[in-house]
Design a protein around this motif. Sequence first.
Motif, PDB file in Angstrom:
ATOM      1  N   THR A  53       0.813  -1.219   0.000  1.00  0.00           N
ATOM      2  CA  THR A  53       0.000   0.000   0.000  1.00  0.00           C
ATOM      3  C   THR A  53       0.842   1.263   0.000  1.00  0.00           C
ATOM      4  OG1 THR A  53      -0.119  -0.172   2.424  1.00  0.00           O
ATOM      5  CG2 THR A  53      -1.955  -1.084   1.155  1.00  0.00           C
TER       6      THR A  53
ATOM      7  N   LYS B 260       3.819   0.722  -3.779  1.00  0.00           N
ATOM      8  CA  LYS B 260       3.185   0.862  -5.091  1.00  0.00           C
ATOM      9  C   LYS B 260       2.895   2.328  -5.438  1.00  0.00           C
ATOM     10  CE  LYS B 260       1.142  -3.731  -5.644  1.00  0.00           C
ATOM     11  NZ  LYS B 260      -0.115  -4.496  -5.812  1.00  0.00           N
TER      12      LYS B 260
ATOM     13  N   LYS C  18      -7.048   9.448  -8.547  1.00  0.00           N
ATOM     14  CA  LYS C  18      -6.764   8.784  -9.824  1.00  0.00           C
ATOM     15  C   LYS C  18      -7.455   9.488 -10.985  1.00  0.00           C
ATOM     16  CE  LYS C  18      -8.012   4.578  -8.730  1.00  0.00           C
ATOM     17  NZ  LYS C  18      -8.226   3.121  -8.870  1.00  0.00           N
TER      18      LYS C  18
ATOM     19  N   ASN D 132      -4.214   2.152 -12.330  1.00  0.00           N
ATOM     20  CA  ASN D 132      -5.122   1.332 -11.533  1.00  0.00           C
ATOM     21  C   ASN D 132      -4.367   0.265 -10.743  1.00  0.00           C
ATOM     22  OD1 ASN D 132      -7.510   2.636 -12.344  1.00  0.00           O
ATOM     23  ND2 ASN D 132      -7.582   1.445 -14.230  1.00  0.00           N
ATOM     24  N   THR D 133      -3.244  -0.206 -11.279  1.00  0.00           N
ATOM     25  CA  THR D 133      -2.485  -1.260 -10.599  1.00  0.00           C
ATOM     26  C   THR D 133      -1.774  -0.738  -9.361  1.00  0.00           C
ATOM     27  OG1 THR D 133      -2.142  -2.406 -12.697  1.00  0.00           O
ATOM     28  CG2 THR D 133      -0.684  -2.996 -10.876  1.00  0.00           C
TER      29      THR D 133
ATOM     30  N   LEU E 256      -2.184   2.347  -7.860  1.00  0.00           N
ATOM     31  CA  LEU E 256      -2.955   3.231  -6.974  1.00  0.00           C
ATOM     32  C   LEU E 256      -4.310   2.638  -6.618  1.00  0.00           C
ATOM     33  CD1 LEU E 256      -2.241   6.781  -8.415  1.00  0.00           C
ATOM     34  CD2 LEU E 256      -0.982   5.479  -6.715  1.00  0.00           C
ATOM     35  N   ASP E 257      -4.396   1.334  -6.624  1.00  0.00           N
ATOM     36  CA  ASP E 257      -5.655   0.669  -6.293  1.00  0.00           C
ATOM     37  C   ASP E 257      -6.018   0.916  -4.833  1.00  0.00           C
ATOM     38  OD1 ASP E 257      -7.902  -0.931  -6.547  1.00  0.00           O
ATOM     39  OD2 ASP E 257      -6.819  -2.745  -5.930  1.00  0.00           O
ATOM     40  N   GLY E 258      -7.147   1.546  -4.607  1.00  0.00           N
ATOM     41  CA  GLY E 258      -7.645   1.746  -3.251  1.00  0.00           C
ATOM     42  C   GLY E 258      -7.207   3.017  -2.567  1.00  0.00           C
TER      43      GLY E 258
ATOM     44  N   ASP F  22      -7.953   6.045  -3.178  1.00  0.00           N
ATOM     45  CA  ASP F  22      -9.016   7.046  -3.085  1.00  0.00           C
ATOM     46  C   ASP F  22     -10.027   6.713  -2.004  1.00  0.00           C
ATOM     47  OD1 ASP F  22      -8.246   8.886  -5.078  1.00  0.00           O
ATOM     48  OD2 ASP F  22      -8.866   7.468  -6.621  1.00  0.00           O
TER      49      ASP F  22
END
Length: 311
Positions: A52, A55, A116, A241-242, A244-246, A248
Amino acid sequence: RTLFGYTAVLPLLVAAIAILIDEQPIDASLPENKIDIPKQVESLWGALKKPTIWKPALFLFLWQSTPTGEGAFLYFMTNDLGFGPEFLGRVTLVSACARLAGVWVYQKYLRTVPIKQILFWSAIVSVPLGLSQLLLITHVNRSLGIPDGAFVFGDDIALSITGQLAFLPTLVLAAKICPPGVEAVLFATLMSIFNGAGVTGSEIGALLTKMLGITESNFDNLGLLTIICNLSSLYPLLLLNTLLDGVDDLKDDDGNDNDDMNGDLLLNGGVENAMIFEANGGGMGVLSSDDVADETVLDIPFFCTVIEETP
């Protein structure tokens, strides 16, 4: 020499103002004020190993390390277009004002928009704006009746606002992923990564400039360099998306927002005689009985709303 003397005045004023800052001295003899550097390094490394965190940090590096041709374009403006120091100074001033406008736009309209989404659209919009420099490089703007100076001002304003709108979410991103306990150290590390990536992008741009044979008098391939630099700014979006997934929607294990989670920690963490408050501009805090006894915080209730008090 006179110019450098004038520019040295402002840093001296900042240094003079810093002397007037009222700071409360810290008692280094207290156990809670002692700095355990090995423990801090261990905590920092443990945080950086978490997906977390590493990335988004990797995305920040890729985002900022894309090549730039600013050095070559500066030579083009001075040696080909004939712009002097006074004009370039005005451009810099206008650019600074445009960045302030970008801060206002972000605060007013985009503060609640997902990170994002802002990064994606700012990158998309910045590409055609950056490619518009081809009109100046090929002197097509003159055939369109647009003077070189006016074109540079307009292009710089648009790019400065867009750049600021893309920069501010990266600061928010860096702040959001910092875990408790190492916030300052980790944020400084992320900013170091960000700044190092900027140096990397400049060096890559310088390498491309040399490979394309662009010099202080030869700008035949400057248009190609501009195209490469602008299109390369899109490749980090492939990992948006890979990496920065989650980010937000950072929540705790119970599905609560960060602010709610912080309030629960304060109320259930054994803090006695405390008052949880929420600032009108957003954000939460806690006042202990010791804080309330301090006259320096007596004005806080005037701009804060009490949420809950602990016994």
